[in-house]
Design a protein around this motif. Structure first.
Motif, PDB file in Angstrom:
ATOM      1  N   ASN A 138       6.616  -6.438   3.609  1.00  0.00           N
ATOM      2  CA  ASN A 138       7.176  -7.588   2.910  1.00  0.00           C
ATOM      3  C   ASN A 138       6.139  -8.683   2.834  1.00  0.00           C
ATOM      4  O   ASN A 138       5.198  -8.720   3.620  1.00  0.00           O
ATOM      5  CB  ASN A 138       8.408  -8.109   3.633  1.00  0.00           C
ATOM      6  CG  ASN A 138       9.576  -7.175   3.486  1.00  0.00           C
ATOM      7  OD1 ASN A 138       9.970  -6.839   2.374  1.00  0.00           O
ATOM      8  ND2 ASN A 138      10.119  -6.729   4.597  1.00  0.00           N
ATOM      9  N   GLY A 139       6.351  -9.572   1.890  1.00  0.00           N
ATOM     10  CA  GLY A 139       5.410 -10.663   1.750  1.00  0.00           C
ATOM     11  C   GLY A 139       5.959 -11.797   0.940  1.00  0.00           C
ATOM     12  O   GLY A 139       7.172 -11.897   0.734  1.00  0.00           O
ATOM     13  N   PRO A 140       5.090 -12.635   0.442  1.00  0.00           N
ATOM     14  CA  PRO A 140       5.511 -13.846  -0.258  1.00  0.00           C
ATOM     15  C   PRO A 140       6.255 -13.588  -1.556  1.00  0.00           C
ATOM     16  O   PRO A 140       6.919 -14.478  -2.078  1.00  0.00           O
ATOM     17  CB  PRO A 140       4.199 -14.585  -0.509  1.00  0.00           C
ATOM     18  CG  PRO A 140       3.145 -13.545  -0.421  1.00  0.00           C
ATOM     19  CD  PRO A 140       3.647 -12.511   0.527  1.00  0.00           C
ATOM     20  N   LEU A 141       6.180 -12.373  -2.073  1.00  0.00           N
ATOM     21  CA  LEU A 141       6.865 -12.041  -3.320  1.00  0.00           C
ATOM     22  C   LEU A 141       7.995 -11.039  -3.099  1.00  0.00           C
ATOM     23  O   LEU A 141       8.520 -10.481  -4.051  1.00  0.00           O
ATOM     24  CB  LEU A 141       5.863 -11.492  -4.339  1.00  0.00           C
ATOM     25  CG  LEU A 141       4.705 -12.431  -4.671  1.00  0.00           C
ATOM     26  CD1 LEU A 141       3.711 -11.747  -5.596  1.00  0.00           C
ATOM     27  CD2 LEU A 141       5.201 -13.730  -5.278  1.00  0.00           C
ATOM     28  N   GLY A 142       8.362 -10.809  -1.829  1.00  0.00           N
ATOM     29  CA  GLY A 142       9.436  -9.876  -1.507  1.00  0.00           C
ATOM     30  C   GLY A 142       8.899  -8.540  -1.038  1.00  0.00           C
ATOM     31  O   GLY A 142       7.752  -8.435  -0.588  1.00  0.00           O
ATOM     32  N   PRO A 143       9.728  -7.497  -1.149  1.00  0.00           N
ATOM     33  CA  PRO A 143       9.292  -6.158  -0.735  1.00  0.00           C
ATOM     34  C   PRO A 143       8.017  -5.767  -1.478  1.00  0.00           C
ATOM     35  O   PRO A 143       7.884  -6.045  -2.669  1.00  0.00           O
ATOM     36  CB  PRO A 143      10.457  -5.262  -1.137  1.00  0.00           C
ATOM     37  CG  PRO A 143      11.642  -6.181  -1.182  1.00  0.00           C
ATOM     38  CD  PRO A 143      11.104  -7.508  -1.633  1.00  0.00           C
ATOM     39  N   ALA A 144       7.087  -5.143  -0.750  1.00  0.00           N
ATOM     40  CA  ALA A 144       5.781  -4.845  -1.344  1.00  0.00           C
ATOM     41  C   ALA A 144       5.254  -3.506  -0.858  1.00  0.00           C
ATOM     42  O   ALA A 144       5.670  -2.987   0.182  1.00  0.00           O
ATOM     43  CB  ALA A 144       4.795  -5.957  -0.992  1.00  0.00           C
ATOM     44  N   ARG A 145       4.299  -2.956  -1.627  1.00  0.00           N
ATOM     45  CA  ARG A 145       3.606  -1.718  -1.266  1.00  0.00           C
ATOM     46  C   ARG A 145       2.117  -1.946  -1.461  1.00  0.00           C
ATOM     47  O   ARG A 145       1.659  -2.224  -2.578  1.00  0.00           O
ATOM     48  CB  ARG A 145       4.058  -0.539  -2.139  1.00  0.00           C
ATOM     49  CG  ARG A 145       5.551  -0.297  -2.183  1.00  0.00           C
ATOM     50  CD  ARG A 145       6.104   0.140  -0.839  1.00  0.00           C
ATOM     51  NE  ARG A 145       7.525   0.425  -0.911  1.00  0.00           N
ATOM     52  CZ  ARG A 145       8.483  -0.446  -0.622  1.00  0.00           C
ATOM     53  NH1 ARG A 145       8.167  -1.681  -0.254  1.00  0.00           N
ATOM     54  NH2 ARG A 145       9.746  -0.104  -0.695  1.00  0.00           N
ATOM     55  N   LEU A 146       1.355  -1.818  -0.382  1.00  0.00           N
ATOM     56  CA  LEU A 146      -0.098  -1.923  -0.445  1.00  0.00           C
ATOM     57  C   LEU A 146      -0.649  -0.563  -0.833  1.00  0.00           C
ATOM     58  O   LEU A 146      -0.382   0.441  -0.171  1.00  0.00           O
ATOM     59  CB  LEU A 146      -0.648  -2.347   0.922  1.00  0.00           C
ATOM     60  CG  LEU A 146      -2.163  -2.331   1.089  1.00  0.00           C
ATOM     61  CD1 LEU A 146      -2.834  -3.364   0.183  1.00  0.00           C
ATOM     62  CD2 LEU A 146      -2.531  -2.571   2.552  1.00  0.00           C
ATOM     63  N   VAL A 147      -1.401  -0.495  -1.933  1.00  0.00           N
ATOM     64  CA  VAL A 147      -2.021   0.759  -2.371  1.00  0.00           C
ATOM     65  C   VAL A 147      -3.237   0.990  -1.470  1.00  0.00           C
ATOM     66  O   VAL A 147      -4.095   0.120  -1.330  1.00  0.00           O
ATOM     67  CB  VAL A 147      -2.416   0.696  -3.863  1.00  0.00           C
ATOM     68  CG1 VAL A 147      -3.115   1.981  -4.291  1.00  0.00           C
ATOM     69  CG2 VAL A 147      -1.183   0.438  -4.723  1.00  0.00           C
ATOM     70  N   LEU A 148      -3.306   2.169  -0.855  1.00  0.00           N
ATOM     71  CA  LEU A 148      -4.305   2.454   0.172  1.00  0.00           C
ATOM     72  C   LEU A 148      -5.513   3.246  -0.322  1.00  0.00           C
ATOM     73  O   LEU A 148      -6.221   3.834   0.487  1.00  0.00           O
ATOM     74  CB  LEU A 148      -3.648   3.205   1.343  1.00  0.00           C
ATOM     75  CG  LEU A 148      -2.546   2.452   2.058  1.00  0.00           C
ATOM     76  CD1 LEU A 148      -1.863   3.357   3.088  1.00  0.00           C
ATOM     77  CD2 LEU A 148      -3.098   1.203   2.716  1.00  0.00           C
ATOM     78  N   ASN A 149      -5.792   3.256  -1.605  1.00  0.00           N
ATOM     79  CA  ASN A 149      -6.928   4.045  -2.081  1.00  0.00           C
ATOM     80  C   ASN A 149      -8.254   3.301  -2.046  1.00  0.00           C
ATOM     81  O   ASN A 149      -9.269   3.831  -2.449  1.00  0.00           O
ATOM     82  CB  ASN A 149      -6.667   4.588  -3.493  1.00  0.00           C
ATOM     83  CG  ASN A 149      -6.610   3.493  -4.539  1.00  0.00           C
ATOM     84  OD1 ASN A 149      -6.243   2.374  -4.251  1.00  0.00           O
ATOM     85  ND2 ASN A 149      -6.980   3.835  -5.759  1.00  0.00           N
ATOM     86  N   GLY A 150      -8.270   2.086  -1.514  1.00  0.00           N
ATOM     87  CA  GLY A 150      -9.505   1.306  -1.417  1.00  0.00           C
ATOM     88  C   GLY A 150      -9.931   1.138   0.023  1.00  0.00           C
ATOM     89  O   GLY A 150      -9.269   1.604   0.946  1.00  0.00           O
ATOM     90  N   PRO A 151     -11.048   0.460   0.237  1.00  0.00           N
ATOM     91  CA  PRO A 151     -11.512   0.228   1.603  1.00  0.00           C
ATOM     92  C   PRO A 151     -10.562  -0.716   2.345  1.00  0.00           C
ATOM     93  O   PRO A 151      -9.906  -1.555   1.728  1.00  0.00           O
ATOM     94  CB  PRO A 151     -12.891  -0.413   1.413  1.00  0.00           C
ATOM     95  CG  PRO A 151     -12.904  -0.929   0.021  1.00  0.00           C
ATOM     96  CD  PRO A 151     -11.955  -0.092  -0.778  1.00  0.00           C
ATOM     97  N   PRO A 152     -10.471  -0.599   3.682  1.00  0.00           N
ATOM     98  CA  PRO A 152      -9.531  -1.423   4.442  1.00  0.00           C
ATOM     99  C   PRO A 152      -9.845  -2.917   4.422  1.00  0.00           C
ATOM    100  O   PRO A 152      -8.994  -3.728   4.759  1.00  0.00           O
ATOM    101  CB  PRO A 152      -9.611  -0.860   5.862  1.00  0.00           C
ATOM    102  CG  PRO A 152     -10.889  -0.114   5.917  1.00  0.00           C
ATOM    103  CD  PRO A 152     -11.189   0.341   4.522  1.00  0.00           C
ATOM    104  N   TRP A 153     -11.060  -3.297   4.011  1.00  0.00           N
ATOM    105  CA  TRP A 153     -11.431  -4.716   3.938  1.00  0.00           C
ATOM    106  C   TRP A 153     -11.292  -5.262   2.518  1.00  0.00           C
ATOM    107  O   TRP A 153     -11.753  -6.337   2.218  1.00  0.00           O
ATOM    108  CB  TRP A 153     -12.862  -4.924   4.441  1.00  0.00           C
ATOM    109  CG  TRP A 153     -13.838  -4.021   3.764  1.00  0.00           C
ATOM    110  CD1 TRP A 153     -14.446  -4.216   2.552  1.00  0.00           C
ATOM    111  CD2 TRP A 153     -14.310  -2.777   4.238  1.00  0.00           C
ATOM    112  NE1 TRP A 153     -15.250  -3.154   2.236  1.00  0.00           N
ATOM    113  CE2 TRP A 153     -15.194  -2.246   3.283  1.00  0.00           C
ATOM    114  CE3 TRP A 153     -14.066  -2.034   5.391  1.00  0.00           C
ATOM    115  CZ2 TRP A 153     -15.827  -1.024   3.432  1.00  0.00           C
ATOM    116  CZ3 TRP A 153     -14.709  -0.814   5.535  1.00  0.00           C
ATOM    117  CH2 TRP A 153     -15.575  -0.334   4.558  1.00  0.00           C
ATOM    118  N   GLY A 154     -10.620  -4.523   1.667  1.00  0.00           N
ATOM    119  CA  GLY A 154     -10.325  -4.989   0.324  1.00  0.00           C
ATOM    120  C   GLY A 154     -11.414  -4.674  -0.669  1.00  0.00           C
ATOM    121  O   GLY A 154     -12.448  -4.143  -0.306  1.00  0.00           O
ATOM    122  N   PRO A 155     -11.088  -4.987  -1.881  1.00  0.00           N
ATOM    123  CA  PRO A 155      -9.976  -5.772  -2.402  1.00  0.00           C
ATOM    124  C   PRO A 155      -8.657  -5.003  -2.290  1.00  0.00           C
ATOM    125  O   PRO A 155      -8.654  -3.812  -1.998  1.00  0.00           O
ATOM    126  CB  PRO A 155     -10.362  -6.001  -3.854  1.00  0.00           C
ATOM    127  CG  PRO A 155     -11.147  -4.788  -4.202  1.00  0.00           C
ATOM    128  CD  PRO A 155     -11.905  -4.436  -2.949  1.00  0.00           C
TER     129      PRO A 155
END
Length: 177
Positions: A138-155
């Motif tokens: 969850n976050g500032p815009l409600g329920p969320a899903r972080l896409v994990l196909n990038g490096p852990p330090w972003g983007p």
């Protein structure tokens, strides 16, 4: 495979360089996603996440540059951040300061302050393609899903559901979700 596209007006080439590892492209004023939403509908830009080491300073600077104000928002549990949300920009800007030694801390160490996350709103967050690697939270815009196909330090590419309040374990760090 066809990919969905959404419109966005973003001229910062540095942000595009950050999104390249995620497979997100800006082509002809549209954003091309690295996955197909199929019949799940269109995505809209919900917000731009801006990483900072000091919320007050960043809010004052961005307020002066953009002519907007910032207000406190629900923390971003996926990135481990305290958040302020712009009140007069579309899409909103979320200024994010790490409050854990999580993803956002790593992003600041690797990339410094600036744009670090693209939040996309989907009508059917619960119907994402099964092959898409995600972390729910969850976050500032409600329920969320972080896409994990990038490096852990972003983007970071974060998918959010229809507009509404965040629920659940928004106060827990990502490793506890």
């Amino acid at each position: 495979m066809a990919h969905d596209q959404i419109g966005i007006d973003w001229t910062d080439s540095g942000f595009q360089a950050l999104l390249d590892p995620l497979g997100v492209s800006f082509i002809g004023g549209a954003v091309q996603l690295p996955f197909d939403l199929g019949s799940r509908g269109r995505a809209e830009v919900a917000a731009i996440g801006w990483a900072t080491v000091e919320l007050d300073r960043a809010a004052a600077q961005l307020s002066a540059e953009l002519g907007t104000t910032f207000e406190p928002a629900i923390r971003d549990a996926l990135l481990g951040a305290t958040v302020r949300r712009s009140t007069g920009t579309e899409p909103p800007i979320l200024i994010e300061e790490p409050d854990t030694e999580g993803r956002l801390s790593g992003a600041l160490a690797k990339h410094g302050e600036g744009p670090i996350a693209l939040y996309l709103r989907l009508a059917h967050l619960d119907q994402l393609p099964s092959q898409l690697s995600i972390r729910a939270g969850n976050g500032p815009l409600g329920p969320a899903r972080l896409v994990l196909n990038g490096p852990p330090w972003g983007p970071f590419l974060i998918l959010v559901g229809p507009a509404g309040p965040a629920t659940g374990n928004a106060d827990r760090v990502p490793s506890q979700q």
